[in-house]
Design a protein around this motif. Structure first.
Motif, PDB file in Angstrom:
ATOM      1  N   PRO A 160       0.823  -1.214   0.000  1.00 28.31           N
ATOM      2  CA  PRO A 160       0.000   0.000   0.000  1.00 28.31           C
ATOM      3  C   PRO A 160       0.860   1.268   0.000  1.00 28.31           C
ATOM      4  CG  PRO A 160      -0.840  -1.582   1.584  1.00 28.31           C
ATOM      5  CD  PRO A 160       0.472  -2.115   1.113  1.00 28.31           C
ATOM      6  N   ALA A 161       0.382   2.292  -0.674  1.00 30.33           N
ATOM      7  CA  ALA A 161       1.064   3.588  -0.744  1.00 30.33           C
ATOM      8  C   ALA A 161       0.130   4.666  -0.225  1.00 30.33           C
ATOM      9  CB  ALA A 161       1.494   3.896  -2.172  1.00 30.33           C
ATOM     10  N   TRP A 162       0.578   5.400   0.795  1.00 26.47           N
ATOM     11  CA  TRP A 162      -0.223   6.460   1.404  1.00 26.47           C
ATOM     12  C   TRP A 162       0.479   7.797   1.227  1.00 26.47           C
ATOM     13  CZ3 TRP A 162      -2.395   4.852   6.876  1.00 26.47           C
ATOM     14  CH2 TRP A 162      -3.073   3.628   6.755  1.00 26.47           C
ATOM     15  N   LEU A 163      -0.325   8.851   1.172  1.00 28.57           N
ATOM     16  CA  LEU A 163       0.183  10.217   1.185  1.00 28.57           C
ATOM     17  C   LEU A 163      -0.415  10.964   2.366  1.00 28.57           C
ATOM     18  CD1 LEU A 163       0.161  11.576  -2.499  1.00 28.57           C
ATOM     19  CD2 LEU A 163       2.140  11.407  -0.983  1.00 28.57           C
ATOM     20  N   MET A 164       0.405  11.768   3.010  1.00 31.59           N
ATOM     21  CA  MET A 164      -0.072  12.667   4.053  1.00 31.59           C
ATOM     22  C   MET A 164       0.338  14.079   3.703  1.00 31.59           C
ATOM     23  SD  MET A 164       0.561  10.694   7.682  1.00 31.59           S
ATOM     24  CE  MET A 164      -0.464   9.299   8.148  1.00 31.59           C
ATOM     25  N   LEU A 174      -2.711   5.399  -5.573  1.00 33.98           N
ATOM     26  CA  LEU A 174      -2.654   5.792  -4.164  1.00 33.98           C
ATOM     27  C   LEU A 174      -3.735   5.042  -3.394  1.00 33.98           C
ATOM     28  CD1 LEU A 174      -1.390   7.800  -2.073  1.00 33.98           C
ATOM     29  CD2 LEU A 174      -3.250   9.361  -2.663  1.00 33.98           C
ATOM     30  N   ASP A 175      -3.361   4.496  -2.232  1.00 35.72           N
ATOM     31  CA  ASP A 175      -4.312   3.736  -1.426  1.00 35.72           C
ATOM     32  C   ASP A 175      -5.017   4.578  -0.377  1.00 35.72           C
ATOM     33  OD1 ASP A 175      -3.925   0.723  -2.186  1.00 35.72           O
ATOM     34  OD2 ASP A 175      -1.909   1.561  -2.104  1.00 35.72           O
ATOM     35  N   ARG A 176      -4.369   5.671   0.076  1.00 36.91           N
ATOM     36  CA  ARG A 176      -4.993   6.496   1.110  1.00 36.91           C
ATOM     37  C   ARG A 176      -4.337   7.864   1.135  1.00 36.91           C
ATOM     38  NH1 ARG A 176      -6.368   4.764   7.372  1.00 36.91           N
ATOM     39  NH2 ARG A 176      -6.336   6.837   8.313  1.00 36.91           N
ATOM     40  N   HIS A 177      -5.145   8.887   1.429  1.00 38.51           N
ATOM     41  CA  HIS A 177      -4.630  10.251   1.592  1.00 38.51           C
ATOM     42  C   HIS A 177      -5.187  10.837   2.877  1.00 38.51           C
ATOM     43  CE1 HIS A 177      -4.840  14.756   0.543  1.00 38.51           C
ATOM     44  NE2 HIS A 177      -3.636  14.483   1.006  1.00 38.51           N
ATOM     45  N   ASP A 178      -4.293  11.340   3.729  1.00 33.37           N
ATOM     46  CA  ASP A 178      -4.687  11.980   4.982  1.00 33.37           C
ATOM     47  C   ASP A 178      -4.222  13.429   4.964  1.00 33.37           C
ATOM     48  OD1 ASP A 178      -5.845   9.887   6.896  1.00 33.37           O
ATOM     49  OD2 ASP A 178      -4.049   8.884   6.163  1.00 33.37           O
ATOM     50  N   ARG A 179      -5.133  14.342   5.254  1.00 35.55           N
ATOM     51  CA  ARG A 179      -4.770  15.763   5.321  1.00 35.55           C
ATOM     52  C   ARG A 179      -4.250  16.088   6.720  1.00 35.55           C
ATOM     53  NH1 ARG A 179      -6.131  18.484   0.891  1.00 35.55           N
ATOM     54  NH2 ARG A 179      -7.639  17.564  -0.549  1.00 35.55           N
ATOM     55  N   VAL A 180      -3.027  15.692   6.956  1.00 40.20           N
ATOM     56  CA  VAL A 180      -2.370  15.884   8.248  1.00 40.20           C
ATOM     57  C   VAL A 180      -1.277  16.928   8.078  1.00 40.20           C
ATOM     58  CG1 VAL A 180      -0.993  14.734  10.036  1.00 40.20           C
ATOM     59  CG2 VAL A 180      -2.854  13.510   8.922  1.00 40.20           C
ATOM     60  N   ASP A 181      -1.043  17.723   9.115  1.00 42.85           N
ATOM     61  CA  ASP A 181       0.048  18.687   9.093  1.00 42.85           C
ATOM     62  C   ASP A 181       1.359  17.919   9.207  1.00 42.85           C
ATOM     63  OD1 ASP A 181       1.889  20.702   9.364  1.00 42.85           O
ATOM     64  OD2 ASP A 181       1.029  21.562  11.199  1.00 42.85           O
ATOM     65  N   VAL A 182       2.045  17.721   8.086  1.00 38.47           N
ATOM     66  CA  VAL A 182       3.256  16.898   8.088  1.00 38.47           C
ATOM     67  C   VAL A 182       4.433  17.593   8.764  1.00 38.47           C
ATOM     68  CG1 VAL A 182       2.566  15.595   6.048  1.00 38.47           C
ATOM     69  CG2 VAL A 182       3.897  17.707   5.770  1.00 38.47           C
ATOM     70  N   ASN A 183       4.298  18.886   9.050  1.00 40.21           N
ATOM     71  CA  ASN A 183       5.340  19.592   9.798  1.00 40.21           C
ATOM     72  C   ASN A 183       5.205  19.376  11.304  1.00 40.21           C
ATOM     73  OD1 ASN A 183       6.618  20.862   7.514  1.00 40.21           O
ATOM     74  ND2 ASN A 183       4.815  22.185   7.380  1.00 40.21           N
ATOM     75  N   ASP A 184       4.183  18.650  11.706  1.00 38.02           N
ATOM     76  CA  ASP A 184       3.951  18.327  13.112  1.00 38.02           C
ATOM     77  C   ASP A 184       4.098  16.820  13.295  1.00 38.02           C
ATOM     78  OD1 ASP A 184       3.103  17.892  15.682  1.00 38.02           O
ATOM     79  OD2 ASP A 184       1.152  18.856  15.453  1.00 38.02           O
ATOM     80  N   PRO A 185       5.290  16.347  13.707  1.00 34.91           N
ATOM     81  CA  PRO A 185       5.478  14.904  13.858  1.00 34.91           C
ATOM     82  C   PRO A 185       4.478  14.259  14.805  1.00 34.91           C
ATOM     83  CG  PRO A 185       7.603  16.024  13.902  1.00 34.91           C
ATOM     84  CD  PRO A 185       6.544  17.086  13.948  1.00 34.91           C
ATOM     85  N   HIS A 186       4.031  14.996  15.836  1.00 36.50           N
ATOM     86  CA  HIS A 186       3.053  14.435  16.755  1.00 36.50           C
ATOM     87  C   HIS A 186       1.741  14.137  16.041  1.00 36.50           C
ATOM     88  CE1 HIS A 186       5.196  14.913  20.608  1.00 36.50           C
ATOM     89  NE2 HIS A 186       5.760  15.963  20.027  1.00 36.50           N
ATOM     90  N   ALA A 187       1.309  15.032  15.148  1.00 37.75           N
ATOM     91  CA  ALA A 187       0.070  14.813  14.398  1.00 37.75           C
ATOM     92  C   ALA A 187       0.204  13.608  13.473  1.00 37.75           C
ATOM     93  CB  ALA A 187      -0.284  16.064  13.604  1.00 37.75           C
ATOM     94  N   VAL A 188       1.357  13.478  12.837  1.00 40.75           N
ATOM     95  CA  VAL A 188       1.582  12.326  11.955  1.00 40.75           C
ATOM     96  C   VAL A 188       1.606  11.047  12.763  1.00 40.75           C
ATOM     97  CG1 VAL A 188       3.186  11.251  10.334  1.00 40.75           C
ATOM     98  CG2 VAL A 188       2.829  13.729  10.269  1.00 40.75           C
ATOM     99  N   ARG A 189       2.319  11.052  13.889  1.00 42.59           N
ATOM    100  CA  ARG A 189       2.386   9.863  14.743  1.00 42.59           C
ATOM    101  C   ARG A 189       0.991   9.446  15.200  1.00 42.59           C
ATOM    102  NH1 ARG A 189       3.927   9.420  20.248  1.00 42.59           N
ATOM    103  NH2 ARG A 189       2.482  11.184  20.499  1.00 42.59           N
ATOM    104  N   ASP A 190       0.173  10.425  15.593  1.00 43.60           N
ATOM    105  CA  ASP A 190      -1.179  10.110  16.048  1.00 43.60           C
ATOM    106  C   ASP A 190      -2.013   9.501  14.923  1.00 43.60           C
ATOM    107  OD1 ASP A 190      -0.464  11.089  18.519  1.00 43.60           O
ATOM    108  OD2 ASP A 190      -1.501  13.007  18.278  1.00 43.60           O
TER     109      ASP A 190
END
Length: 273
Positions: A160-164, A174-190
């Motif tokens: 699977p290939a995901w984009l954030m 693409l298998d999934r796209h999440d609109r996450v703030d990638v400059n915030d590692p905590h948000a990505v980790r969550d």
């Protein structure tokens, strides 16, 4: 997560220990061709020694941590701390043994994370090929430039290939796209935790690894030093400045020979600094 039990005796060989490590991570499935896997170049020739090296090297990555997911990171650099030349050429700074080691980290991880810059520069497959193991989900942290969609992870169907992050045109495949703030590692980790990933490998590039380390999210960092001097070019870890040495991070350290390279296994869970 699979509960860890005592490992098999080292005398049973490296394949048994490698299976055990993947079972600890819930990353083992019966593979008919596993017994035919050639010895990877990152292990000693003696089977008992190879089994011991595998267990010691990857026990920190497979251990259960206080948080979820457990975050593993890796970085390879020269003696003078460079990860590439000034033109960005990096194939290869470290040797073949370290590349086999990288494939082991992928095999132990549910997801592998890279920045879009690494994807554009190297077009990595992010799959497990040098050792026996399952491919992780491939997660790209997209920046304002985005991705072209021609990268192999969107075309090969191997995992699977995901984009954030911000993406104007979603790639085919693409298998999934999440609109996450990638400059915030905590948000990505969550977001990765919410998706059910229990072990995540931050593979690169250096800015992504540095950001996660600065955020205090890296449990284990495998840092490989190659006996080469590049002289100029991008550097590896870059963290916020400190004023005093007693503010420096002091992780628990183990050292392993990796061909001609030296790999430091740095455990930051409970580190001082």
């Amino acid at each position: 997560m699979t509960t860890q039990i005592d490992p098999p005796p080292y005398a049973e060989g490296s394949q048994m220990i490698w299976r055990y490590l993947r079972q600890c991570c819930g990353r083992w499935r019966p593979q008919a061709d596993e017994s035919a896997m050639e010895r990877a170049v990152d292990l000693p020739l003696d089977e008992t020694m190879a089994a011991e090296v595998l267990h010691r090297r990857y026990a920190p990555a497979t251990a259960a941590g206080p948080g979820s997911p457990r975050v593993i990171a890796q970085l390879g650099q020269s003696l003078d701390g460079r990860i590439a030349t000034e033109t960005g050429h990096s194939h290869y700074v470290t040797g073949a043994a370290d590349r086999a080691h990288l494939h082991r980290l992928r095999a132990l991880s549910d997801a592998v994370v890279v920045g879009a810059g690494t994807l554009r520069a190297d077009d990595p497959a992010l799959t497990v090929r040098a050792v026996a193991g399952l491919n992780p989900t491939r997660v790209v942290l997209s920046d304002a430039r985005g991705v072209s969609g021609d990268e192999r992870i969107f075309r090969d169907g191997e995992a699977p290939a995901w984009l954030m992050g911000p993406v104007r045109d979603l790639p085919t495949g693409l298998d999934r796209h999440d609109r996450v703030d990638v400059n915030d590692p905590h948000a990505v980790r969550d977001a990765l935790a919410e998706a059910g990933f229990e072990r995540v490998l931050i593979e690169g590039g250096a800015r992504t690894v540095s950001a996660w380390l600065a955020a205090g999210l890296v449990d284990v960092l495998y840092l490989t030093i190659a006996p080469v001097i590049i002289g100029a070019g991008p550097t590896g870890l870059e963290l916020p400045p400190i004023e005093r040495m007693d503010e420096a991070l002091r992780p628990r350290v183990a050292r392993f020979e990796m061909g001609e390279d030296i790999t430091f296994c740095l455990e930051f869970s409970g580190a001082t600094g």
